[in-house]
Every structure is written in structure tokens, then in C-alpha cells.
Design a protein around this motif. Structure first.
Motif, PDB file in Angstrom:
ATOM      1  N   ASN A   1       0.838  -1.198   0.000  1.00  0.00           N
ATOM      2  CA  ASN A   1       0.000   0.000   0.000  1.00  0.00           C
ATOM      3  C   ASN A   1       0.875   1.251   0.000  1.00  0.00           C
ATOM      4  O   ASN A   1       1.076   1.870   1.042  1.00  0.00           O
ATOM      5  N   PRO A   2       1.387   1.629  -1.148  1.00  0.00           N
ATOM      6  CA  PRO A   2       2.237   2.825  -1.174  1.00  0.00           C
ATOM      7  C   PRO A   2       1.402   4.086  -0.920  1.00  0.00           C
ATOM      8  O   PRO A   2       0.207   4.134  -1.187  1.00  0.00           O
ATOM      9  N   VAL A   3       2.056   5.109  -0.408  1.00  0.00           N
ATOM     10  CA  VAL A   3       1.384   6.370  -0.129  1.00  0.00           C
ATOM     11  C   VAL A   3       1.202   7.122  -1.438  1.00  0.00           C
ATOM     12  O   VAL A   3       2.149   7.320  -2.202  1.00  0.00           O
ATOM     13  N   ILE A   4      -0.043   7.535  -1.686  1.00  0.00           N
ATOM     14  CA  ILE A   4      -0.351   8.261  -2.912  1.00  0.00           C
ATOM     15  C   ILE A   4      -0.743   9.682  -2.517  1.00  0.00           C
ATOM     16  O   ILE A   4      -1.670   9.887  -1.745  1.00  0.00           O
ATOM     17  N   ARG A   5      -0.040  10.633  -3.041  1.00  0.00           N
ATOM     18  CA  ARG A   5      -0.330  12.034  -2.760  1.00  0.00           C
ATOM     19  C   ARG A   5      -0.715  12.716  -4.069  1.00  0.00           C
ATOM     20  O   ARG A   5      -0.043  12.558  -5.084  1.00  0.00           O
ATOM     21  N   ALA A   6      -1.771  13.447  -3.980  1.00  0.00           N
ATOM     22  CA  ALA A   6      -2.230  14.177  -5.155  1.00  0.00           C
ATOM     23  C   ALA A   6      -1.359  15.405  -5.371  1.00  0.00           C
ATOM     24  O   ALA A   6      -0.778  15.947  -4.429  1.00  0.00           O
ATOM     25  N   ALA A   7      -1.285  15.826  -6.603  1.00  0.00           N
ATOM     26  CA  ALA A   7      -0.537  17.045  -6.920  1.00  0.00           C
ATOM     27  C   ALA A   7      -1.267  18.229  -6.327  1.00  0.00           C
ATOM     28  O   ALA A   7      -2.501  18.267  -6.262  1.00  0.00           O
ATOM     29  N   LYS A   8      -0.525  19.218  -5.888  1.00  0.00           N
ATOM     30  CA  LYS A   8      -1.137  20.389  -5.289  1.00  0.00           C
ATOM     31  C   LYS A   8      -1.883  21.168  -6.375  1.00  0.00           C
ATOM     32  O   LYS A   8      -1.415  21.341  -7.478  1.00  0.00           O
ATOM     33  N   ILE A   9      -3.048  21.637  -5.956  1.00  0.00           N
ATOM     34  CA  ILE A   9      -3.876  22.405  -6.877  1.00  0.00           C
ATOM     35  C   ILE A   9      -3.623  23.889  -6.617  1.00  0.00           C
ATOM     36  O   ILE A   9      -3.697  24.362  -5.478  1.00  0.00           O
ATOM     37  N   VAL A  10      -3.362  24.583  -7.656  1.00  0.00           N
ATOM     38  CA  VAL A  10      -3.118  26.016  -7.562  1.00  0.00           C
ATOM     39  C   VAL A  10      -4.468  26.734  -7.649  1.00  0.00           C
ATOM     40  O   VAL A  10      -5.217  26.571  -8.608  1.00  0.00           O
ATOM     41  N   LYS A  11      -4.793  27.520  -6.626  1.00  0.00           N
ATOM     42  CA  LYS A  11      -6.064  28.255  -6.637  1.00  0.00           C
ATOM     43  C   LYS A  11      -5.871  29.544  -7.410  1.00  0.00           C
ATOM     44  O   LYS A  11      -4.870  30.217  -7.303  1.00  0.00           O
ATOM     45  N   VAL A  12      -6.898  29.894  -8.179  1.00  0.00           N
ATOM     46  CA  VAL A  12      -6.839  31.089  -8.983  1.00  0.00           C
ATOM     47  C   VAL A  12      -7.415  32.264  -8.242  1.00  0.00           C
ATOM     48  O   VAL A  12      -8.290  32.350  -7.524  1.00  0.00           O
TER      49      VAL A  12
END
Length: 155
Positions: A144-155
Motif C-alpha cells: 500500500n504505497p502512499v499516494i499524494r495528489a498534486a497540489k492544486i493552484v487556486k486562482v
């Protein structure tokens, strides 16, 4: 389409031309073996393959029995001083690491690397040095590898 009757379906059909062996041995021949019986065919291929006058395409598909070249066997008796005595060459006897009982083929090898009898085969029955908790943690982390989502840049 015409349907076959039950008699036609169950009827055993014999080929009209049954050929006997061309060597007149009394057995029926087979067209695949040049109208010879199996015994005569084997004998004829053995004689022709030893003669070697037929091309490889007309020889038998079956491989002949292999004959290995005989090598002279040398039986040398080493001097008596080099021979080991029965007390020097001891057999390894498999014994339980807990009670030293002979286990033979029925021994159980633990993850700690030791050999145990049926009574001591479980890790709570002997002083097992294998760390099951750490092995479990590593297996879970690997599966179960750790999955991190890419950071979302807020406009």
C-alpha cells in the motif's frame, strides 16, 4: 440434409483393402510404414540406418535407441590412510531445536531458521527470534504505497 439412421451411425466401417505385411509375416501392414507391420518396419529401419545409404527424409521419424560410447571405468582404491573412518564421517541428524528430539522428514522449519518438531513448531511454543510485527509492517507498506495528489493552484 439427409440424416443418418441409427444403424449407419453405430456401424463399424472396415476399410475395403486390408493389406498384409510385404514381408509375408502374417500381420497386417500399415501404409504409413510402407505396408509393413511394426516389427518388420523397425527391423528394416534399423538395418537401413546402420547402412546409411538412405537420405534423411526417407528414414523413420522415431529416433533410434541411443548408444553411448563406452568409456573405460577406472576403479581406483585409495590408500587406507586416506579413507575416513565411520566416527569421522558423521551423518547429520535433524533434531528439534527446542527438545532435541529426532524429527527426520517431519520437521518444521520456522522463519527464524531453526528446525522444530510438531510440538514446538509454532512461534509461541519456542523462543522465536523472528519479528513478525516488523515483517507485517513492511509487507503492508510495500503493498500500500502512499499516494499524494498534486497540489492544486487556486486562482
Amino acid at each position: 440434409m439427409a440424416q443418418k439412421t441409427e444403424k449407419e451411425e453405430t456401424e463399424f466401417k472396415v476399410p475395403e483393402t486390408i493389406t498384409s505385411c510385404i514381408n509375408n509375416c502374417g500381420v497386417t501392414g500399415n501404409p504409413a510404414t510402407n505396408n509393413m507391420c511394426q516389427k518388420c518396419f523397425a527391423a528394416s529401419t534399423a538395418t537401413t540406418s546402420s547402412a546409411g545409404n538412405l537420405p534423411p527424409s526417407s528414414r523413420s521419424i522415431r529416433s533410434p535407441k541411443r548408444s553411448f560410447p563406452e568409456e573405460p571405468v577406472q576403479i581406483a582404491n585409495p590408500p587406507a590412510s586416506d579413507q575416513t573412518t565411520p566416527s569421522e564421517a558423521k551423518r547429520v541428524v535433524s533434531r528439534c531445536s527446542g527438545c532435541r528430539r529426532k524429527v527426520g522428514l517431519t520437521g518444521f522449519r520456522c522463519r527464524c531458521g531453526e528446525l522444530f518438531c510438531a510440538e514446538h513448531r509454532y512461534s509461541d511454543r519456542h523462543e522465536c527470534t523472528y519479528d513478525y510485527k516488523a515483517a507485517g509492517r513492511e509487507a503492508i507498506a510495500r503493498e500500500n504505497p502512499v499516494i499524494r495528489a498534486a497540489k492544486i493552484v487556486k486562482v
